[in-house]
Design a protein around this motif. Structure first.
Motif, mmCIF file in Angstrom:
data_model
loop_
_atom_site.group_PDB
_atom_site.id
_atom_site.type_symbol
_atom_site.label_atom_id
_atom_site.label_comp_id
_atom_site.label_asym_id
_atom_site.label_seq_id
_atom_site.Cartn_x
_atom_site.Cartn_y
_atom_site.Cartn_z
ATOM 1 N N ASP A 91 0.822 -1.210 0.000
ATOM 2 C CA ASP A 91 0.000 0.000 0.000
ATOM 3 C C ASP A 91 0.856 1.260 0.000
ATOM 4 O OD1 ASP A 91 -2.354 -1.409 -0.056
ATOM 5 O OD2 ASP A 91 -2.688 -1.341 2.109
ATOM 6 N N VAL A 92 1.960 1.241 0.741
ATOM 7 C CA VAL A 92 2.860 2.391 0.758
ATOM 8 C C VAL A 92 3.495 2.596 -0.617
ATOM 9 C CG1 VAL A 92 5.089 3.215 1.645
ATOM 10 C CG2 VAL A 92 3.327 2.408 3.229
ATOM 11 N N CYS A 93 3.891 1.506 -1.258
ATOM 12 C CA CYS A 93 4.447 1.615 -2.611
ATOM 13 C C CYS A 93 3.436 2.247 -3.560
ATOM 14 C CB CYS A 93 4.862 0.236 -3.134
ATOM 15 S SG CYS A 93 6.307 -0.464 -2.324
ATOM 16 N N ASP A 94 2.186 1.799 -3.496
ATOM 17 C CA ASP A 94 1.140 2.357 -4.347
ATOM 18 C C ASP A 94 0.871 3.821 -4.015
ATOM 19 O OD1 ASP A 94 0.463 0.355 -6.146
ATOM 20 O OD2 ASP A 94 -0.918 -0.621 -4.759
ATOM 21 N N GLY A 95 0.714 4.107 -2.713
ATOM 22 C CA GLY A 95 0.363 5.460 -2.301
ATOM 23 C C GLY A 95 1.427 6.484 -2.625
#
Length: 283
Positions: free
Chosen positions: A110-114
């Motif tokens: 999720d951090v990579c996407d965000g």
């Protein structure tokens, strides 16, 4: 067997267990609450659940790492007798993912996407909240797991279990530092009860667990002190990198950020251990 405990012992409200037995039961319950939140492992029925308890359970985040590390080490040790090291590491990693419900891996994705797809802080957090995995998340988690498995598979066979015992609690201690020193920036979220700021004593308990794992690995000769120090430095570097990114982009952290710190610092620790082994081979 029923264990009677105070209904909601919250030191901040002036309600705390009295006597060493009550205090021991209180600490044991907090540990089980942390185990309940961070893993799929069963806990005694008397533990129950309440956000008030979870608020103080973050001190046992590294202790949960010790449990996960021991179980993964057991899986690896059993499989390494009859399978090549790569397969034993792969299956031990899969066991760890199952035990934790991929909670931290999901946070890292999720951090990579965000942070990969968003620019404004609100947009970054909206993307992280989205349950769908985008290109940045998919690529990030595949690369992370590939590096993790490659590092462990390249370590000497006898060092894989100690590496797990070192990395799991230490990486969770580094993630706990965000709860201790940073601001939780999401108004609502699964991690919000856990993310109430830790006090110094609570973080000291978390850090002590990580220190004990370091002492065990070094004191028993499983890992050299120099390799542990290099692993610690790389783990700290990975944590500082993410902390700086979180502060600059969203002004604090979310539950996903905790997972990202745990995963990236865990991989960094493995890289530090492997780098020391490789330098010894080629020197």
């Amino acid at each position: 067997m029923t264990i009677q405990l105070p209904p909601h012992p919250d030191p901040e409200q002036g309600i705390s267990p009295r006597g060493w037995r009550a205090q021991l039961c209180y600490q044991l319950r907090l540990f089980f609450i942390a185990l309940q939140f961070f893993t799929r492992l069963p806990t005694p029925r008397w533990v129950g659940f309440d956000a008030v308890w979870l608020r103080h359970a973050s001190r046992y985040f590294p202790a949960v790492g010790v449990v996960v590390a021991l179980l993964c080490s057991l899986v690896y040790s059993l499989l390494a007798w009859c399978l090549p090291q790569l397969l034993a590491v792969l299956l031990a990693t899969a066991a760890g993912i199952y035990i934790t419900g991929a909670l931290h891996e999901d946070g890292f994705a999720d951090v990579c996407d965000g942070f990969g797809g968003g620019v404004q802080p609100q947009r970054v957090m909206e993307i992280m909240r989205d349950s769908r995995v985008g290109a940045f998340g998919a690529i990030g988690i595949v690369m992370l797991l590939a590096i993790k498995i490659a590092c462990l598979a390249c370590l000497p066979t006898a060092q894989v279990a100690p590496a797990l015992l070192l990395a799991h609690p230490l990486s969770r201690c580094l993630a706990s530092a965000l709860i201790w020193r940073m601001k939780y920036v999401r108004e609502e979220g699964k991690a919000k009860p856990l993310a109430q700021q830790m006090n110094g004593l609570e973080f000291a308990i978390a850090a002590l667990t990580a220190v004990v794992s370091v002492i065990v690995c070094a004191g028993l000769g499983w890992l050299s002190l120099s390799s542990i120090l290099l692993a610690l430095l790389l783990g700290l570097a990975a944590t500082f990198f993410l902390v700086r990114l979180f502060r600059r982009r969203i002004g604090g952290y979310t539950g996903d950020c905790l997972g990202a710190v745990q995963q990236l610092s865990e991989v960094a620790i493995y890289l530090g251990l492997l780098a020391k082994v490789s330098s010894a081979v080629y020197s």
